[in-house]
Design a protein around this motif. Sequence first.
Motif: not given
Ligand code: PFF
Length: 468
Positions: A22-23, A25-27, A103, A232-233, A235, A238, A240, A331
């Motif tokens: 989850s952590a 990701g695109l970020g 996303y 964001f990175s 997660s 929100m 999760i 998500l």
């Molecule tokens: N952490 C993910 C990223 O860095 O792209 C994005 C993300 C995933 C944001 C899950 C929020 C989330 F709940």
Amino acid sequence: MDNKNRGSFSGSIGFILTAIGSAVGLGNLWGFPYKMGANGGFPFLIIYLIFVVFCGVVVMALEMSIGRKTGKSPVLAMGEIGRQYRIVGWFSVLCPTIISGFYSVLIGYSVRYAWGFLLEIFGGNGFDGMGGGDFFGTYTADVTQVLIFTIITLVGCGIIVAGGISGGIEKFNKVGIPGLFVLLIVIIIYNFTLPGASQGLTYMFTSKGMEMAGTEFDFFNACRVAAGQMLFSCSLGMGIMITYGSYMKPEESISRNAWIIPAADTLAAIMAGLAIFPAVFAQGGTPNGGVGLLFITLHDTFTSMGSIGNIIGFLFYVLVIFAGVSSLISLMEVSSAHFIDSSEAKGKPVSRKKAVLAMTAIIFVLSVPVCLDMLGGSAITQLPLVSKIGCLLDTYDFFTEGLMMPLAAILMCLIVGWKKGPSWYEEEMEKCGNKIIGKSFFRVSIKYITPAMMTFVLISLALSYLGI
Ligand code: PFF
């Protein structure tokens, strides 16, 4: 907890890999490496690590404790702490739903690019003979194609989430996350064979990066950028980790996981930089971030490598898909879990498959305007609120990363740290004889340091999005 639609993780490795999935990701791929170079290099890394420790680790432990203690998804979990706190849980359901709306579109782009490079490997014409900028402009303006790739992404992720926790999400991550790290290593090793690759290191780790990106060091700006990126990175804020925590076994150590997951996320972010910038500089590209880096600069970079570039390009976009899908399924799980739990609480249980189908449809509806907006190329961007912030994708990002996520994190710290007191979460963290790694650190941080730092983040992120 006796809801048969809920499920649970089969063991620690499955849980850790899923949370890392989850952590990472695109970020990590398009955000961190560029931001690090453009905001001071090594000093930025230190600022980022401070936010990871004092906010990331703390909020992660808190969310996992709330999830496991209540055994519920965010709205019901916060409602169990106090009816009036359900609103915080609602942020945590809305936020991932909105983020999924953009996303999924971005992962769809990556699917198109992986497909394009695959065609090129076999001698086909994967990008209609166009270079990075031209192809990206043409592709994003082709709304039907963008919608098709978004639907492919959502259906793929929906199938994984519908498979359940251990049968779908955990299974994907057990293969996908080690696969992601292997791909990162392969690409990094290849990159370092390229002449001129060391400039990538200079960009990321030294203050010269600012010169290369045309920026100047500004301490407060670096703090704001690092904090937003970290939330964001990792997660956080929100729901999760509340949701994943609710599926966690009691013998798992929450504090150990809360240290490991952000550490792995940061490692992946640095590795992503090593997989991207040496190649960009070796091919004479210029540093940038966001969508432009991922889909224009890198496309040009791979194309200019000749035929090996098609293979590296294909592997890179497969890596982006792994990273994106493992985040998107987390998500989607939050909102689906909310459906499952709330229907159960009302005595009208809904099956996991139905809940996932409903949530996938809602996310698709949210993603349609993002596709239609063509990253700012449509009249949607001219709407008063949207034009103030940027394009529609930026607007979704502002309401989530800029407002709801930091607000949810602050409120959780205040509610648990002050209202409930340390024994509330410590009891959960110490379950089955587990020791809390950094007990006093968590006590002081949850009450004072984290909410103070997050308030700074909330105010400065909101102001910066509004251009103030
Ligand atoms: N952490 C993910 C990223 O860095 O792209 C994005 C993300 C995933 C944001 C899950 C929020 C989330 F709940």
